[in-house]
Scaffold this motif. Structure first.
Motif, PDB file in Angstrom:
ATOM      1  N   GLN A  38       9.911  -3.427  -3.797  1.00  0.00           N
ATOM      2  CA  GLN A  38      10.224  -2.387  -4.430  1.00  0.00           C
ATOM      3  C   GLN A  38       9.818  -1.250  -5.606  1.00  0.00           C
ATOM      4  O   GLN A  38       8.630  -1.752  -6.116  1.00  0.00           O
ATOM      5  CB  GLN A  38      11.289  -3.144  -5.361  1.00  0.00           C
ATOM      6  N   ASP A  39       9.564  -0.206  -5.150  1.00  0.00           N
ATOM      7  CA  ASP A  39       9.136   0.807  -5.866  1.00  0.00           C
ATOM      8  C   ASP A  39       9.956   1.680  -6.321  1.00  0.00           C
ATOM      9  O   ASP A  39      11.090   1.989  -6.023  1.00  0.00           O
ATOM     10  CB  ASP A  39       7.478   1.736  -5.162  1.00  0.00           C
ATOM     11  N   SER A  40       9.202   2.732  -7.584  1.00  0.00           N
ATOM     12  CA  SER A  40      10.438   3.756  -8.336  1.00  0.00           C
ATOM     13  C   SER A  40       9.501   5.130  -7.754  1.00  0.00           C
ATOM     14  O   SER A  40       9.459   5.640  -8.474  1.00  0.00           O
ATOM     15  CB  SER A  40      10.733   3.136  -9.474  1.00  0.00           C
ATOM     16  N   GLY A  98      -2.480   8.364   4.866  1.00  0.00           N
ATOM     17  CA  GLY A  98      -1.994   7.408   6.510  1.00  0.00           C
ATOM     18  C   GLY A  98      -2.195   7.439   7.673  1.00  0.00           C
ATOM     19  O   GLY A  98      -2.424   8.280   7.763  1.00  0.00           O
ATOM     20  N   THR A  99      -1.884   6.358   8.218  1.00  0.00           N
ATOM     21  CA  THR A  99      -1.864   6.977   9.601  1.00  0.00           C
ATOM     22  C   THR A  99      -0.663   7.220  10.768  1.00  0.00           C
ATOM     23  O   THR A  99       0.150   7.619  11.964  1.00  0.00           O
ATOM     24  CB  THR A  99      -2.420   6.391  10.620  1.00  0.00           C
ATOM     25  N   GLY A 100       0.705   6.557   9.620  1.00  0.00           N
ATOM     26  CA  GLY A 100       2.239   7.121  10.213  1.00  0.00           C
ATOM     27  C   GLY A 100       1.924   5.387  11.776  1.00  0.00           C
ATOM     28  O   GLY A 100       3.177   6.099  12.102  1.00  0.00           O
ATOM     29  N   SER A 139       2.663  16.125   6.174  1.00  0.00           N
ATOM     30  CA  SER A 139       1.227  16.461   4.841  1.00  0.00           C
ATOM     31  C   SER A 139       0.632  14.966   4.562  1.00  0.00           C
ATOM     32  O   SER A 139      -0.695  14.608   3.710  1.00  0.00           O
ATOM     33  CB  SER A 139       1.088  17.569   4.032  1.00  0.00           C
ATOM     34  N   ASP A 140       2.283  14.385   4.805  1.00  0.00           N
ATOM     35  CA  ASP A 140       1.901  12.517   4.327  1.00  0.00           C
ATOM     36  C   ASP A 140       0.140  11.861   5.144  1.00  0.00           C
ATOM     37  O   ASP A 140      -0.637  11.615   3.932  1.00  0.00           O
ATOM     38  CB  ASP A 140       2.796  11.665   4.585  1.00  0.00           C
ATOM     39  N   SER A 141      -0.481  12.290   5.990  1.00  0.00           N
ATOM     40  CA  SER A 141      -1.384  11.851   6.621  1.00  0.00           C
ATOM     41  C   SER A 141      -2.587  12.094   6.135  1.00  0.00           C
ATOM     42  O   SER A 141      -3.763  11.277   5.329  1.00  0.00           O
ATOM     43  CB  SER A 141      -2.101  11.606   8.050  1.00  0.00           C
ATOM     44  N   GLY A 149       1.448   2.232  10.396  1.00  0.00           N
ATOM     45  CA  GLY A 149       1.426   1.382   9.387  1.00  0.00           C
ATOM     46  C   GLY A 149       3.025   0.283   9.524  1.00  0.00           C
ATOM     47  O   GLY A 149       3.168  -0.929   9.888  1.00  0.00           O
ATOM     48  N   LEU A 150       4.018   1.047   9.602  1.00  0.00           N
ATOM     49  CA  LEU A 150       5.309   0.975   9.423  1.00  0.00           C
ATOM     50  C   LEU A 150       5.453  -0.090  11.043  1.00  0.00           C
ATOM     51  O   LEU A 150       6.661  -0.756  11.478  1.00  0.00           O
ATOM     52  CB  LEU A 150       6.698   1.362   9.489  1.00  0.00           C
ATOM     53  N   ALA A 151       5.449   0.648  11.830  1.00  0.00           N
ATOM     54  CA  ALA A 151       5.788   0.920  13.395  1.00  0.00           C
ATOM     55  C   ALA A 151       4.754  -0.911  13.911  1.00  0.00           C
ATOM     56  O   ALA A 151       5.628  -2.083  14.410  1.00  0.00           O
ATOM     57  CB  ALA A 151       5.054   1.575  14.579  1.00  0.00           C
ATOM     58  N   SER A 198       0.817  -1.254  -0.622  1.00  0.00           N
ATOM     59  CA  SER A 198       0.058  -0.220  -0.324  1.00  0.00           C
ATOM     60  C   SER A 198       0.999   1.318   0.245  1.00  0.00           C
ATOM     61  O   SER A 198       0.185   1.845  -0.785  1.00  0.00           O
ATOM     62  CB  SER A 198      -0.829  -0.228   0.974  1.00  0.00           C
ATOM     63  N   ASN A 199       2.216   0.883   0.621  1.00  0.00           N
ATOM     64  CA  ASN A 199       2.930   2.148   0.506  1.00  0.00           C
ATOM     65  C   ASN A 199       3.688   2.111   0.398  1.00  0.00           C
ATOM     66  O   ASN A 199       3.586   3.875  -0.730  1.00  0.00           O
ATOM     67  CB  ASN A 199       3.657   2.392   2.108  1.00  0.00           C
ATOM     68  N   ALA A 200       3.876   1.265  -0.869  1.00  0.00           N
ATOM     69  CA  ALA A 200       4.995   1.480  -2.622  1.00  0.00           C
ATOM     70  C   ALA A 200       3.807   1.982  -3.310  1.00  0.00           C
ATOM     71  O   ALA A 200       4.358   3.118  -4.591  1.00  0.00           O
ATOM     72  CB  ALA A 200       5.607  -0.375  -2.857  1.00  0.00           C
ATOM     73  N   ILE A 201       3.172   1.747  -3.184  1.00  0.00           N
ATOM     74  CA  ILE A 201       1.570   2.151  -4.255  1.00  0.00           C
ATOM     75  C   ILE A 201       1.400   3.888  -4.235  1.00  0.00           C
ATOM     76  O   ILE A 201       1.465   4.493  -4.903  1.00  0.00           O
ATOM     77  CB  ILE A 201       0.043   1.695  -4.914  1.00  0.00           C
ATOM     78  N   LYS A 202       1.240   3.625  -2.779  1.00  0.00           N
ATOM     79  CA  LYS A 202       0.674   5.685  -2.357  1.00  0.00           C
ATOM     80  C   LYS A 202       1.769   6.558  -2.750  1.00  0.00           C
ATOM     81  O   LYS A 202       1.745   7.755  -3.611  1.00  0.00           O
ATOM     82  CB  LYS A 202       0.567   5.831  -1.116  1.00  0.00           C
ATOM     83  N   PHE A 203       3.075   5.665  -3.008  1.00  0.00           N
ATOM     84  CA  PHE A 203       4.085   7.236  -3.132  1.00  0.00           C
ATOM     85  C   PHE A 203       4.872   6.425  -4.207  1.00  0.00           C
ATOM     86  O   PHE A 203       5.515   6.860  -4.536  1.00  0.00           O
ATOM     87  CB  PHE A 203       5.447   6.731  -1.690  1.00  0.00           C
ATOM     88  N   GLN A 210       5.270   8.640  13.056  1.00  0.00           N
ATOM     89  CA  GLN A 210       6.369   8.880  11.927  1.00  0.00           C
ATOM     90  C   GLN A 210       6.185   9.381  10.844  1.00  0.00           C
ATOM     91  O   GLN A 210       5.731   7.998   9.834  1.00  0.00           O
ATOM     92  CB  GLN A 210       8.017   8.812  12.138  1.00  0.00           C
ATOM     93  N   GLN A 211       6.575  10.120   9.500  1.00  0.00           N
ATOM     94  CA  GLN A 211       6.209  10.781   8.740  1.00  0.00           C
ATOM     95  C   GLN A 211       6.869  11.351   7.863  1.00  0.00           C
ATOM     96  O   GLN A 211       7.130  12.163   8.805  1.00  0.00           O
ATOM     97  CB  GLN A 211       5.070  10.983   7.946  1.00  0.00           C
ATOM     98  N   VAL A 212       7.193  10.917   6.611  1.00  0.00           N
ATOM     99  CA  VAL A 212       8.401  11.918   6.051  1.00  0.00           C
ATOM    100  C   VAL A 212       8.320  13.179   6.005  1.00  0.00           C
ATOM    101  O   VAL A 212       9.048  14.500   6.039  1.00  0.00           O
ATOM    102  CB  VAL A 212       8.658  12.056   5.014  1.00  0.00           C
TER     103      VAL A 212
HETATM  104  P1  ADP Z   1       1.541   5.814   6.478  1.00  0.00           P
HETATM  105  O1  ADP Z   1      -0.395   5.074   7.220  1.00  0.00           O
HETATM  106  O2  ADP Z   1       1.568   7.153   6.573  1.00  0.00           O
HETATM  107  O3  ADP Z   1       1.856   5.341   5.435  1.00  0.00           O
HETATM  108  P2  ADP Z   1       3.173   4.282   7.591  1.00  0.00           P
HETATM  109  O4  ADP Z   1       4.271   4.084   9.141  1.00  0.00           O
HETATM  110  O5  ADP Z   1       3.337   3.586   7.004  1.00  0.00           O
HETATM  111  O6  ADP Z   1       2.339   5.294   8.226  1.00  0.00           O
HETATM  112  O7  ADP Z   1       4.764   5.102   6.698  1.00  0.00           O
HETATM  113  C1  ADP Z   1       5.269   6.124   7.677  1.00  0.00           C
HETATM  114  C2  ADP Z   1       5.720   6.876   6.473  1.00  0.00           C
HETATM  115  O8  ADP Z   1       6.798   6.701   5.666  1.00  0.00           O
HETATM  116  C3  ADP Z   1       4.946   7.207   5.243  1.00  0.00           C
HETATM  117  O9  ADP Z   1       3.818   8.729   5.688  1.00  0.00           O
HETATM  118  C4  ADP Z   1       5.785   8.265   3.808  1.00  0.00           C
HETATM  119  O10 ADP Z   1       6.299   9.124   4.597  1.00  0.00           O
HETATM  120  C5  ADP Z   1       6.781   6.871   4.275  1.00  0.00           C
HETATM  121  N1  ADP Z   1       7.208   5.590   3.377  1.00  0.00           N
HETATM  122  C6  ADP Z   1       6.721   4.559   3.694  1.00  0.00           C
HETATM  123  N2  ADP Z   1       6.917   3.738   2.605  1.00  0.00           N
HETATM  124  C7  ADP Z   1       7.478   4.957   1.779  1.00  0.00           C
HETATM  125  C8  ADP Z   1       7.167   4.126   0.158  1.00  0.00           C
HETATM  126  N3  ADP Z   1       7.411   3.233  -0.351  1.00  0.00           N
HETATM  127  N4  ADP Z   1       7.638   5.238  -0.634  1.00  0.00           N
HETATM  128  C9  ADP Z   1       8.241   6.900   0.411  1.00  0.00           C
HETATM  129  N5  ADP Z   1       8.076   6.811   1.378  1.00  0.00           N
HETATM  130  C10 ADP Z   1       7.975   5.419   2.165  1.00  0.00           C
END
Ligand code: ADP
Length: 514
Positions: free
Chosen positions: A435-437, A466-468, A459-461, A470-472, A398-403, A454-456
């Motif tokens: 892997q995404d590009s 997103g909720t920030g 404004s990502d959320s 997912g990766l945790a 989902s993250n890979a597609i989103k970004f 934690q988000q980059v």
């Molecule tokens: P979110 O629900 O915001 O996606 P995640 O914990 O999954 O929360 O991801 C945290 C942040 O990491 C994202 O908000 C984004 O800023 C960055 N991120 C995660 N995956 C990618 C990716 N594939 N490409 C670029 N940025 C990513």
């Protein structure tokens, strides 16, 4: 360039002789050589003069009528002010001169009349040099004493602060990673006795994850001088986990380079924070579920048709409410995982099968974003919790597609990696790559995005929904499988998320946490 001969440093000489001719001669010889000479003919006058303005050296005639040289010398040595002035006795050839007595009285040398000029000068020079060296030594001694006193006071202050500090503090050598000293708060937090820590190595006291943070902090301290507030999990003697913020600085103790580790135990703060978040989340879930129900009802048209504008507003409301529900669910999920309320239930499963399911789940989202999903995997059996690993894969996809940009491809693939050291044994890992590009992740965010919220980009959320969290959650699941998750990325080129899962020989039962 100046051709002046090097001048003898002016020394102040007090010459005492009851024969004025002798004095005149001495005075002349010495004045010519650049000395400053004061001449007196009587012992009592000499004593007064020496006290009032102590000379650098005294030339003292032995035989004088009123008070002889020995007497004068005795007085000089009895007085604090004149005690250290070197005294050279002058005796005439044929005089009864008691050398032993002269030295006993404190004289440093003697010369004999009639004077041999070179001898007088050589002896003077020698004793003035000795005197100067003595003075210098005294001065250095005083300075050294002051320096020691200053250092002792500073050390006492540091020791007091070290002992009384409410923060746990540990000092360990850099080279061997051996504890040198720990304070009372450290012992209180860790549950160890001082004798169970001091002289032991960090490996014997810190957990594996804490050691990793320690080594990273050490590297940073070596490059930038200090490190502040690195979060780590500290395992106490009784096996309790404490959340600790570590600040580190390099110091030198008796010539040995050491790390000064100052900790802040935030376990209680974290617990209250988590309790508060989960309490609020629980309280939010019920009203939100009923809100989304009401909005869905409105959206179904059963309560009448809405204007176009009304429909638009309703869609925004539904999207935002769904995001809030996702957030609350994620918070509760993470909290349950952390507190061990959700355990990892492993079964033998074909990972490829799981990857196909993940692709199927994410296909609609990928199509909407015009992103192609590609699978490169062979069959590989693993002991894993299928629901939880599927959750991890869909989150990463989902993250890979989103970004990613429309028209790009996201690749999901697996490889069996070489043996890696895991605790005390060597284990083969199966590596999953997503892997995404897409836009990539800045280098300083590669670690932090695995932390909660934690988000980059702030404004990502909003923009990406997103909720920030997912990766945790992913990290928790992967580490629950004794695996490892990390990311490599290049800005504007794309990212690769790696998940290493231990490969267990089929048929072998894997014990949780083994
Ligand atoms: P979110 O629900 O915001 O996606 P995640 O914990 O999954 O929360 O991801 C945290 C942040 O990491 C994202 O908000 C984004 O800023 C960055 N991120 C995660 N995956 C990618 C990716 N594939 N490409 C670029 N940025 C990513």
């Amino acid at each position: 360039m100046s051709t002046d001969p090097v001048k003898i440093p002016k020394a102040d000489i007090l010459a005492i002789d009851d024969t004025p001719e002798n004095l005149a001669l001495l005075s002349q010889i010495l004045t010519e050589r650049g000395y400053k000479v004061r001449s007196v003919t009587k012992g009592s006058t000499a004593l007064r003069g020496a006290k009032a303005a102590p000379p650098d050296l005294i030339l003292l005639d032995v035989k004088m009528p009123e008070m002889n040289g020995y007497e004068v010398c005795r007085h000089l040595k009895a007085d604090e002010k004149t005690r250290n002035i070197p005294v050279i006795f002058i005796s005439a050839l044929g005089d009864v001169f008691d050398k032993v007595k002269a030295f006993q009285m404190g004289g440093v040398d003697y010369i004999t009349k009639p004077f041999q000029v070179e001898e007088v000068l050589a002896r003077l020079d020698t004793h003035l040099t000795i005197r100067n060296l003595q003075l210098k030594l005294q001065q250095q001694n005083t300075q050294l004493k002051q320096e020691i006193a200053r250092k002792t006071a500073a050390e006492a202050k540091f020791a007091k602060a070290f002992r009384a500090c409410p923060n746990p503090i540990a000092i360990a050598t850099v080279a061997q990673g051996q504890f040198v000293e720990v304070n009372h708060s450290f012992l209180q937090m860790s549950g160890y006795l001082a004798s169970e820590v001091v002289d032991y190595t960090l490996e014997q006291i810190y957990s594996q994850s804490a050691l990793e943070i320690y080594h990273k902090s050490l590297e940073k301290s070596q490059s930038q001088g200090f490190v502040h507030n690195q979060e780590l999990e500290f395992r106490t003697k009784s096996g309790q986990t404490k959340i600790v913020l570590l600040s580190m600085e390099l110091i030198e103790l008796e010539g040995v380079q050491c790390t000064l580790q100052i900790m802040n135990d935030i376990t209680e703060r974290k617990r209250l924070e988590n309790e508060f978040i989960s309490l609020v989340s629980h309280e939010l879930r019920t009203p939100m579920t009923s809100t989304i129900g009401a909005l869905d009802l409105l959206n179904s048209g059963q309560l009448g048709t809405l204007s176009d504008r009304g429909q638009q507003i309703l869609k925004v409301a539904i999207r935002n409410t769904e995001r809030l529900i996702r957030l609350v669910n994620d918070i509760l999920d993470l909290e349950r995982m952390k507190s061990g309320k959700i355990s990892i239930k492993r079964v033998e499963y074909d990972l490829k099968n799981l990857l196909i399911q993940a692709i199927e789940v994410m296909q609609p989202m990928a199509e909407k974003a015009e992103v192609e999903l590609k699978l490169e995997s062979s069959n590989v059996n693993l002991n894993l919790d299928p629901d939880r690993i599927l959750q991890t894969l869909t989150n990463l996809l989902s993250n890979a597609i989103k970004f990613s940009q429309p028209g790009s491809t996201v690749i999901l693939k697996t490889t069996v990696t070489k043996s890696l050291q895991h605790k005390i044994t060597t284990i083969n890992y199966c590596q999953i790559q997503v892997q995404d590009s897409g836009r990539g992740i800045p280098a300083d965010k590669l670690e932090s995005i695995f932390e909660r919220f934690q988000q980059v980009d702030a404004s990502d959320s909003r923009t990406k929904g997103g909720t920030g969290l997912g990766l945790a959650i992913c990290r928790h699941i992967v580490e629950g499988h004794d695996g490892h998750i990390w990311v490599e990325s290049a800005l504007e080129k794309g990212s690769i998320f790696y998940v290493n899962l231990p490969l267990i020989p089929i048929g072998q039962v894997w014990q949780q946490g083994s």
